[in-house]
Design an enzyme around this catalytic site. Structure first.
Site, PDB file in Angstrom:
ATOM      1  N   ILE A  14       7.139   5.342  -0.036  1.00 61.86           N
ATOM      2  CA  ILE A  14       8.205   4.587  -0.707  1.00 61.86           C
ATOM      3  C   ILE A  14       9.439   5.470  -0.925  1.00 61.86           C
ATOM      4  O   ILE A  14      10.326   5.121  -1.700  1.00 61.86           O
ATOM      5  CB  ILE A  14       7.723   3.960  -2.022  1.00 61.86           C
ATOM      6  CG1 ILE A  14       7.173   5.022  -2.976  1.00 61.86           C
ATOM      7  CG2 ILE A  14       6.665   2.904  -1.736  1.00 61.86           C
ATOM      8  CD1 ILE A  14       6.861   4.466  -4.366  1.00 61.86           C
ATOM      9  N   GLY A  15       9.458   6.608  -0.247  1.00 56.81           N
ATOM     10  CA  GLY A  15      10.713   7.358  -0.154  1.00 56.81           C
ATOM     11  C   GLY A  15      11.091   8.202  -1.353  1.00 56.81           C
ATOM     12  O   GLY A  15      12.260   8.233  -1.740  1.00 56.81           O
ATOM     13  N   SER A  72       5.005  14.848   3.262  1.00 61.85           N
ATOM     14  CA  SER A  72       3.888  14.768   2.301  1.00 61.85           C
ATOM     15  C   SER A  72       2.728  14.097   3.035  1.00 61.85           C
ATOM     16  O   SER A  72       2.483  12.908   2.889  1.00 61.85           O
ATOM     17  CB  SER A  72       4.282  14.025   1.034  1.00 61.85           C
ATOM     18  OG  SER A  72       4.796  12.765   1.338  1.00 61.85           O
ATOM     19  N   CYS A  75      -3.527  13.379   1.924  1.00 58.10           N
ATOM     20  CA  CYS A  75      -4.184  14.455   1.165  1.00 58.10           C
ATOM     21  C   CYS A  75      -5.712  14.351   1.190  1.00 58.10           C
ATOM     22  O   CYS A  75      -6.398  15.303   0.831  1.00 58.10           O
ATOM     23  CB  CYS A  75      -3.672  14.457  -0.272  1.00 58.10           C
ATOM     24  SG  CYS A  75      -3.792  12.857  -1.049  1.00 58.10           S
TER      25      CYS A  75
HETATM   26  N1  SAH Z   1       5.688  10.788   0.179  1.00 60.59           N
HETATM   27  C1  SAH Z   1       5.408   9.402   0.253  1.00 60.59           C
HETATM   28  C2  SAH Z   1       3.932   9.066   0.280  1.00 60.59           C
HETATM   29  C3  SAH Z   1       3.083   9.836   1.242  1.00 60.59           C
HETATM   30  S1  SAH Z   1       1.433   9.212   1.348  1.00 60.59           S
HETATM   31  C4  SAH Z   1       6.171   8.710  -0.877  1.00 60.59           C
HETATM   32  O1  SAH Z   1       7.171   9.239  -1.356  1.00 60.59           O
HETATM   33  O2  SAH Z   1       5.821   7.609  -1.284  1.00 60.59           O
HETATM   34  C5  SAH Z   1       1.123   9.453   3.047  1.00 60.59           C
HETATM   35  C6  SAH Z   1       1.785   8.434   3.949  1.00 60.59           C
HETATM   36  O3  SAH Z   1       1.547   8.841   5.299  1.00 60.59           O
HETATM   37  C7  SAH Z   1       1.259   7.019   3.838  1.00 60.59           C
HETATM   38  O4  SAH Z   1       2.326   6.161   3.489  1.00 60.59           O
HETATM   39  C8  SAH Z   1       0.695   6.682   5.240  1.00 60.59           C
HETATM   40  O5  SAH Z   1       1.002   5.352   5.645  1.00 60.59           O
HETATM   41  C9  SAH Z   1       1.413   7.697   6.110  1.00 60.59           C
HETATM   42  N2  SAH Z   1       0.656   8.133   7.322  1.00 60.59           N
HETATM   43  C10 SAH Z   1      -0.592   8.630   7.319  1.00 60.59           C
HETATM   44  N3  SAH Z   1      -0.964   8.971   8.587  1.00 60.59           N
HETATM   45  C11 SAH Z   1       0.095   8.680   9.391  1.00 60.59           C
HETATM   46  C12 SAH Z   1       0.324   8.811  10.811  1.00 60.59           C
HETATM   47  N4  SAH Z   1      -0.619   9.298  11.613  1.00 60.59           N
HETATM   48  N5  SAH Z   1       1.518   8.425  11.307  1.00 60.59           N
HETATM   49  C13 SAH Z   1       2.479   7.908  10.473  1.00 60.59           C
HETATM   50  N6  SAH Z   1       2.313   7.772   9.129  1.00 60.59           N
HETATM   51  C14 SAH Z   1       1.145   8.144   8.596  1.00 60.59           C
END
Ligand code: SAH
Length: 296
Positions: A14-15, A72, A75
């Protein structure tokens, strides 16, 4: 005028990065995420359409030139709940793939967020090796939202790397947390479905699963993406002045993470979907500290 930096927000969710990056001159030119709900939210708030290309297999010529990478990555590969398989976990592939692209792209700065367990992981070891081999300065930081006046625990691990300058230390002013009421919606505006019915409460009380706090609390439990789905260790519940017990709204959790009051969720998202997104996000005040430490 402040110099503008072109930033890429990987795993954009959500950025959280786009909430605050502009305060240090960063302009997000591209976001990457495969989550459908996350991308709806992103598009609504930042007028940028995230790219849904799978980061497990993205190639270097599919990534725009930029000055800064914010990442990010998932995890779960590093947590007990996710079985702790580290780089053997397929959910770590996207991060490892991006690490392999660093020598070909060499962004000036790289900022990374993850859970505390990442610090001693094999993935962190690979990251250190990659950064050293490519002449990056870097520092690691263990930070918690409670150190930034939020009445909430949220410990996370961060890495700040730069090829163009040394990384500064992060200084924290010790002060009391802000009152919880500052982050809450007016009682009249609270979604009635956030209040718990007595069956759920009794059942959970028997299992001693809930962390129920009142308005005077200085320490909410960390809100995770399982909030509302799993009771234990997924975030606190609030006992209000009328002794009614309710979940925190996702908007309140985001206020605790320093998101702007203008942030919006699309109306079709359920509370569970919003909690999942909020629980995966990042404390924006910490992102500001990392940007400063990176010399911007
Ligand atoms: N930093 C973000 C949240 C990160 S959570 C915030 O500010 O809200 C991790 C995110 O990585 C998730 O939204 C998931 O959809 C995405 N993700 C996980 N594996 C991925 C992949 N292989 N390619 C693209 N996006 C991925």
């Amino acid at each position: 005028m402040q110099k503008k930096y072109r930033a890429i927000e990987f795993f954009s969710g959500i950025g959280a990065f786009s909430q605050v990056g502009h305060e240090y001159g960063a302009q997000t030119i591209k976001a990457f995420d495969q989550g459908e709900d996350a991308n709806c939210v992103y598009r609504l708030n930042y007028a940028l359409e995230p790219c849904t290309r799978n980061l497990d297999s993205i190639k270097f010529d599919q990534i725009e030139k930029s000055d800064l990478w914010w990442m990010s990555p998932p995890c779960l590969p590093y947590t007990r709940k996710g079985n702790g398989c580290d780089i053997e976990d397929t959910r770590a592939h996207s991060f490892l793939n991006l690490l392999e692209l660093i020598p070909q792209i060499l962004p000036d700065r790289i900022l990374i967020e993850n859970v505390p367990e990442f610090k001693n992981s094999k993935a962190m070891h690979r990251l250190s090796e990659t950064l050293k081999q490519n002449s990056y300065h870097f520092k690691k930081f263990d930070l918690c939202s409670s150190q930034l006046r939020a009445p909430m625990m949220r410990r996370r691990f961060f890495v700040v790397a730069s090829r163009v300058c040394q990384i500064e230390d992060i200084e924290l002013n010790r002060s009391d947390p802000d009152p919880l009421s500052l982050f809450l919606q007016d009682e009249a505006d609270v979604d009635p479905s956030l209040y718990l019915n007595s069956d759920t409460l009794n059942q959970a009380n028997r299992m001693e699963a809930f962390d129920i706090v009142d308005l005077k609390t200085k320490r909410l439990t960390c809100f995770t993406s399982s909030y509302g789905r799993q009771h234990k260790a997924s975030g606190s519940l609030l006992k209000d002045n009328n002794n009614r017990i309710r979940y925190f709204a996702a908007e309140e959790i985001l206020a605790l993470l320093g998101f702007s009051k203008d942030f919006k969720f699309p109306p079709h998202l359920t509370n569970r979907a919003k909690w999942r997104l909020a629980g995966n996000s990042v404390d924006t005040r910490i992102i500001l500290l990392l940007l400063k430490a990176s010399g911007l």
